[in-house]
Design an enzyme around this catalytic site. Sequence first.
Site, PDB file in Angstrom:
ATOM      1  N   LYS A   1      17.213 -19.537 -22.216  1.00 20.08           N
ATOM      2  CA  LYS A   1      16.580 -21.056 -21.852  1.00 20.08           C
ATOM      3  C   LYS A   1      17.715 -22.143 -21.743  1.00 20.08           C
ATOM      4  O   LYS A   1      17.616 -22.780 -20.916  1.00 20.08           O
ATOM      5  CB  LYS A   1      15.290 -21.311 -22.821  1.00 20.08           C
ATOM      6  CG  LYS A   1      14.948 -22.878 -22.721  1.00 20.08           C
ATOM      7  CD  LYS A   1      14.158 -22.848 -21.340  1.00 20.08           C
ATOM      8  CE  LYS A   1      13.924 -24.544 -21.060  1.00 20.08           C
ATOM      9  NZ  LYS A   1      13.141 -24.805 -19.950  1.00 20.08           N
TER      10      LYS A   1
ATOM     11  N   CYS B   1      15.077 -32.459 -20.017  1.00 22.88           N
ATOM     12  CA  CYS B   1      15.364 -31.079 -20.093  1.00 22.88           C
ATOM     13  C   CYS B   1      17.276 -30.882 -20.014  1.00 22.88           C
ATOM     14  O   CYS B   1      17.671 -30.622 -20.629  1.00 22.88           O
ATOM     15  CB  CYS B   1      14.780 -30.138 -19.252  1.00 22.88           C
ATOM     16  SG  CYS B   1      13.204 -30.023 -19.450  1.00 22.88           S
TER      17      CYS B   1
HETATM   18  N1  SAJ Z   1      19.966 -33.706  -9.937  1.00 20.89           N
HETATM   19  C1  SAJ Z   1      21.269 -33.865  -9.522  1.00 20.89           C
HETATM   20  N2  SAJ Z   1      21.787 -33.119  -8.304  1.00 20.89           N
HETATM   21  C2  SAJ Z   1      21.281 -32.049  -8.096  1.00 20.89           C
HETATM   22  C3  SAJ Z   1      20.177 -31.462  -8.737  1.00 20.89           C
HETATM   23  C4  SAJ Z   1      19.750 -32.681  -9.507  1.00 20.89           C
HETATM   24  O1  SAJ Z   1      21.869 -35.079  -9.618  1.00 20.89           O
HETATM   25  O2  SAJ Z   1      21.619 -31.326  -7.208  1.00 20.89           O
HETATM   26  C5  SAJ Z   1      19.452 -34.498 -11.165  1.00 20.89           C
HETATM   27  C6  SAJ Z   1      18.234 -34.860 -10.490  1.00 20.89           C
HETATM   28  O3  SAJ Z   1      18.048 -36.359  -9.960  1.00 20.89           O
HETATM   29  C7  SAJ Z   1      17.731 -35.258 -11.908  1.00 20.89           C
HETATM   30  C8  SAJ Z   1      18.499 -33.986 -12.907  1.00 20.89           C
HETATM   31  O4  SAJ Z   1      19.609 -33.764 -12.372  1.00 20.89           O
HETATM   32  O5  SAJ Z   1      17.857 -36.482 -12.465  1.00 20.89           O
HETATM   33  C9  SAJ Z   1      17.289 -33.154 -13.163  1.00 20.89           C
HETATM   34  O6  SAJ Z   1      16.387 -32.498 -12.232  1.00 20.89           O
HETATM   35  P1  SAJ Z   1      16.230 -31.337 -11.807  1.00 20.89           P
HETATM   36  O7  SAJ Z   1      15.302 -30.883 -10.575  1.00 20.89           O
HETATM   37  O8  SAJ Z   1      17.686 -30.291 -11.779  1.00 20.89           O
HETATM   38  O9  SAJ Z   1      15.567 -30.327 -13.275  1.00 20.89           O
HETATM   39  P2  SAJ Z   1      14.193 -30.865 -13.952  1.00 20.89           P
HETATM   40  O10 SAJ Z   1      14.701 -31.513 -15.409  1.00 20.89           O
HETATM   41  O11 SAJ Z   1      13.236 -31.353 -13.349  1.00 20.89           O
HETATM   42  O12 SAJ Z   1      13.746 -29.394 -14.556  1.00 20.89           O
HETATM   43  C10 SAJ Z   1      14.792 -28.426 -15.232  1.00 20.89           C
HETATM   44  C11 SAJ Z   1      14.585 -26.795 -14.564  1.00 20.89           C
HETATM   45  N3  SAJ Z   1      15.441 -26.126 -14.615  1.00 20.89           N
HETATM   46  C12 SAJ Z   1      16.276 -25.477 -13.988  1.00 20.89           C
HETATM   47  O13 SAJ Z   1      16.147 -25.652 -12.559  1.00 20.89           O
HETATM   48  C13 SAJ Z   1      17.532 -24.717 -14.361  1.00 20.89           C
HETATM   49  C14 SAJ Z   1      13.154 -26.181 -14.733  1.00 20.89           C
HETATM   50  O14 SAJ Z   1      13.146 -25.088 -13.997  1.00 20.89           O
HETATM   51  C15 SAJ Z   1      12.974 -26.204 -16.346  1.00 20.89           C
HETATM   52  O15 SAJ Z   1      11.762 -25.749 -16.584  1.00 20.89           O
HETATM   53  C16 SAJ Z   1      13.099 -27.774 -16.744  1.00 20.89           C
HETATM   54  O16 SAJ Z   1      14.378 -28.247 -16.455  1.00 20.89           O
HETATM   55  C17 SAJ Z   1      12.680 -27.616 -18.279  1.00 20.89           C
HETATM   56  O17 SAJ Z   1      11.553 -27.974 -18.588  1.00 20.89           O
HETATM   57  O18 SAJ Z   1      13.743 -27.147 -18.839  1.00 20.89           O
END
Ligand code: SAJ
Length: 422
Positions: free
Chosen positions: A202, A256
């Site tokens: 995870k 996360c």
């Molecule tokens: N972000 C960027 N650039 C990107 C992608 C995301 O700057 O290309 C930023 C977003 O704006 C945000 C942060 O990263 O601030 C996180 O967003 P996210 O969409 O990557 O992830 P979360 O936190 O909404 O959800 C993640 C997911 N994990 C993965 O994709 C590996 C989700 O599947 C998990 O269940 C979740 O964390 C969790 O609860 O652990």
Amino acid sequence: MHETICVLGLGYIGLPTALLFSRAGHEVTGVDIKESVVRALNAGTLHIDDPGFSELFAEARSHFIARTEPIAADVFIIAVPTPLDRSVMVSDLSYVHSAAEMIAPHLKEGDLVVLESTVPPGASGNLVIPTLEQSGIAAGQFLYAHCPERAIPGSTLAEMIGNDRIIGGIDERSTLAAVELYRHICTGKFHTAGIRDAEFVKLIENTFRDVNIAFANEIAILAEELGIDGWRAITLANQHPRVNILSPGPGVGGHCIAVDPVFLTESSSAARLVQAARQINDSMPNRVMRTVTEMLDGVRNPRITLLGVSYKAGTPDYRESPAIKLIHLAENLGYSVTCYDPLVSQFIRPMSDLRSAVEGSDCLLLLVDHVEFLEMDPALFVTMRNRNLLDCRNFLDHKNYVAHGFNTRILGNPAASRENLE
Ligand code: SAJ
């Protein structure tokens, strides 16, 4: 067989998990220490939202009741928060610990306990299982598995149902029992693992994303130094069949991605890449603020407008949002800050409507790529004192803003000056 299930923690993961099991016909008791949450749910009001939650709640309610204390059940699912204690940069397992303490008096031989909360490797064996054993029943007599959630906010239900799941039990009986249970609500595949392996997997999933976002952010920084359009460069590199670079941004928020790399490495003295990635992502708001100060050089009593304060597009959730750090940095520099977000009504600062947020402003700072921002008409921003735009997501129609007199900058693309966009 339809077991009775007690789900501890009725947040973003616990609530939909509880409701999916209720809809599948299980008698579910949802437990939350917040009385207001329990009262609201029993009165038919959801305290959190995501696509499909209200429809699911309507279908599941007859098999669901909320309480502040657990009761005896065949299955206990722990889905409480595991925040990061930022004062020491170590995971705070106090909610998991107290959930296990609450379960112990109700535990019987043959019951299954599932931990969904994200924990550092070893936490089940070191903390959760010994706490459950205070019941006088040994692990093995009760079953135990870690089944970490993987659903992404904004698409929680679809992912909770459709994603593959990793299930790590303390023994084969536990693993099989957990697989059988989750079959009632999941259509994805099940992959079995040892318990520490499941905890580790995870964390490396979310760390993978953090490291890759850090790489995208570093590309943005290098591109700015070299005078290259970093966004275009990433798009071109991604045409390679084995390259898939993520997008730069003003920092990584949410509960996360910014937290799990710290859990992964908290007992290590060797991890370097993961920590470097954290530093890069955490420093993005500082970089954005530096660009703002360059853009507003010479402006007295500068006033900036944040467009988007949630941690990412399409959600009102602002936990760990980069906007929070930016506000503190800006205020320390004597800036005044106004905030507009079409999805957020409650925040650490007052929220304004768009019209009042931009009035007298010297700079629009786009932090979140909410689709609603595409509908903004730059002609409406006549009340700004100075027309500057810094787009940290390369999201808006910049030519249109330039045509309306905006000095426009894009994070990761120094060439996006007024002349180049005209
Ligand atoms: N972000 C960027 N650039 C990107 C992608 C995301 O700057 O290309 C930023 C977003 O704006 C945000 C942060 O990263 O601030 C996180 O967003 P996210 O969409 O990557 O992830 P979360 O936190 O909404 O959800 C993640 C997911 N994990 C993965 O994709 C590996 C989700 O599947 C998990 O269940 C979740 O964390 C969790 O609860 O652990």
